[in-house]
Design an enzyme around this catalytic site. Structure first.
Site, short mmCIF file in Angstrom:
data_model
loop_
_atom_site.label_atom_id
_atom_site.label_comp_id
_atom_site.label_asym_id
_atom_site.label_seq_id
_atom_site.Cartn_x
_atom_site.Cartn_y
_atom_site.Cartn_z
N ARG A 70 65.03 98.52 20.88
CA ARG A 70 65.18 98.25 22.31
C ARG A 70 66.68 98.18 22.59
NH1 ARG A 70 68.22 94.65 21.33
NH2 ARG A 70 68.23 94.18 23.53
N ARG A 78 59.65 104.29 28.12
CA ARG A 78 60.14 103.17 28.94
C ARG A 78 60.90 103.78 30.12
NH1 ARG A 78 62.80 98.11 26.05
NH2 ARG A 78 62.07 97.09 27.94
N ASP A 103 71.13 98.68 31.59
CA ASP A 103 70.16 99.74 31.34
C ASP A 103 70.38 100.94 32.24
OD1 ASP A 103 68.79 97.13 30.39
OD2 ASP A 103 67.83 98.81 29.37
O1 MRU Z 1 63.97 95.11 27.14
P1 MRU Z 1 65.21 95.39 26.34
O2 MRU Z 1 65.41 94.45 25.19
O3 MRU Z 1 65.29 96.85 25.94
O4 MRU Z 1 66.41 95.12 27.35
C1 MRU Z 1 67.72 95.33 26.91
C2 MRU Z 1 68.76 94.95 27.90
O5 MRU Z 1 68.47 94.56 29.01
C3 MRU Z 1 70.18 95.17 27.49
O6 MRU Z 1 71.02 94.22 28.10
C4 MRU Z 1 70.64 96.57 27.92
O7 MRU Z 1 69.73 97.55 27.47
C5 MRU Z 1 71.99 96.90 27.43
S1 MRU Z 1 72.00 97.16 25.68
C6 MRU Z 1 73.56 97.60 25.17
#
Ligand code: MRU
Length: 345
Positions: free
Chosen positions: A49, A92, A236
């Site tokens: 993730r 996702r 993201d």
């Molecule tokens: O649901 P996740 O764990 O994939 O969410 C990750 C985040 O929100 C991070 O802050 C984002 O992807 C930046 S990672 C360098």
């Protein structure tokens, strides 16, 4: 183990190894993946993730798909692989790095003739290595801004685990700590997946960077006590106007930061900037299963009969962001014009 050696994604030439982030920090185990469907499932199920890590993983998923499709169908591989790419894209919705990486692999596919595997493998490895290099550059640029901070707050995990290696927000924090510019990291535990408690805290402990966990709801109180001068988070997807999608809870941290005069930094590679979406309103926000909120890792804690709402990202408006740090440079007080200039540079 240090951020230098934490590698969530390891390409082994004929298969992919993913560090299983669902069971960290209790267990440190890699899963072996040999086909694109398994890669899509691993992304959906949170084995891997974090926006950049999702994109890199998908790129290797395309390599695995190409190997299977070429072996099965010869020259028909190019048509057949489109279904694999589509399944990877469905894994996702919010992290634009996924679509960025798939589009980059797709552009290369258009040019290929004959056995595609070796050249696609070179491209996926380049995506991985460029990500690590971008993180190091962001680390340097972001650390300059953090001078004189004794405490910083981060949310979720934007570390080595969320990227090819080194991390975005945690890369900045790591560089700043090494330069004596930060003394302590405060990490929101980040319900419901507890990326802060499980992953960020684990990375900081490996690095011997002092880390204090706090319940997500404690962030505003922390700021009122003067314990942090900066919030540093990843993203993201960043819209063309500088609105920032990140882990649910980031928006309320940004509001609290502005109220308390705490600065708010987003560290993200330019592969996270989506010039196709004008503002955060257009960013698709993933909603996951209610069970993630109703319990903790499969153990029901909520009252029977209660329902739950589980959006897993939110959007922080650009006006609450003091700095976006990318590998191409820093944008202070982001606007559409400044983001456009950065992307054109
Ligand atoms: O649901 P996740 O764990 O994939 O969410 C990750 C985040 O929100 C991070 O802050 C984002 O992807 C930046 S990672 C360098």
């Amino acid at each position: 183990m240090s951020n230098e050696t934490i590698r969530p994604i390891v390409w082994e030439g004929d298969h992919l190894e993913l560090l299983d982030q669902r069971i960290l920090p209790d267990r440190y185990e890699y899963l072996t993946l040999t086909d694109a469907d398994a890669v899509a499932e691993a992304i959906r199920d949170m084995v891997v993730r974090g926006a950049p890590a999702i994109g890199i993983t998908a790129a290797f998923g395309v390599v695995l798909a190409a190997r299977h499709r070429f072996a099965e169908q010869g020259d028909g591989w190019k048509a057949a692989i489109q279904a694999d790419i589509e399944r990877l894209a469905q894994s996702r919705p919010t992290a634009v790095n996924l679509f960025w990486a798939l589009e980059r692999m797709g552009r290369l596919i258009e040019t290929l003739e004959g056995d595609p595997v070796a050249l696609l493998e070179v491209e996926a490895i380049a995506i991985l290595e460029e990500d690590i290099a971008a993180n190091r550059r962001m680390g340097e640029l972001g650390a300059e801004l953090l001078a004189g901070s004794n405490g910083v707050l981060t949310h979720c995990n934007a570390g080595a685990l969320a990227t090819g290696g080194y991390g975005t927000a945690l890369g900045v924090i790591r560089s700043a700590f090494a330069a004596g510019k930060v003394e302590r990291v405060y990490a929101d535990e980040t319900r419901p997946w507890l990326q802060g408690a499980r992953l960020t805290a684990w990375e900081m402990v490996q690095e011997k960077i002092p880390v204090s966990l706090l319940a997500d709801g404690a962030a505003a109180h922390l700021m009122s006590q003067g314990k942090v001068q900066w919030v540093v988070v990843g993203s993201d997807r960043i819209a063309a106007n500088g609105d920032v999608a990140n882990k649910i809870g980031t928006y309320q941290v940004a509001i609290a930061a502005r109220h308390h005069g705490v600065k708010f930094m987003v560290a993200a590679p330019t592969s996270t900037i989506d010039m196709q979406v004008k503002s955060g309103k257009e960013i698709p926000i993933e909603t996951r299963a209610a069970e993630e909120v109703l319990g903790v890792f499969g153990n029901r804690i909520a009252a029977q009969g209660a329902e739950a709402w589980n959006p897993v990202f939110d959007v922080t408006p650009a006006e609450l962001v003091d700095a976006i740090v990318t590998e191409k440079g820093v944008v202070l007080n982001p606007t559409a014009e400044k983001i456009a200039a950065l992307m054109a540079s």
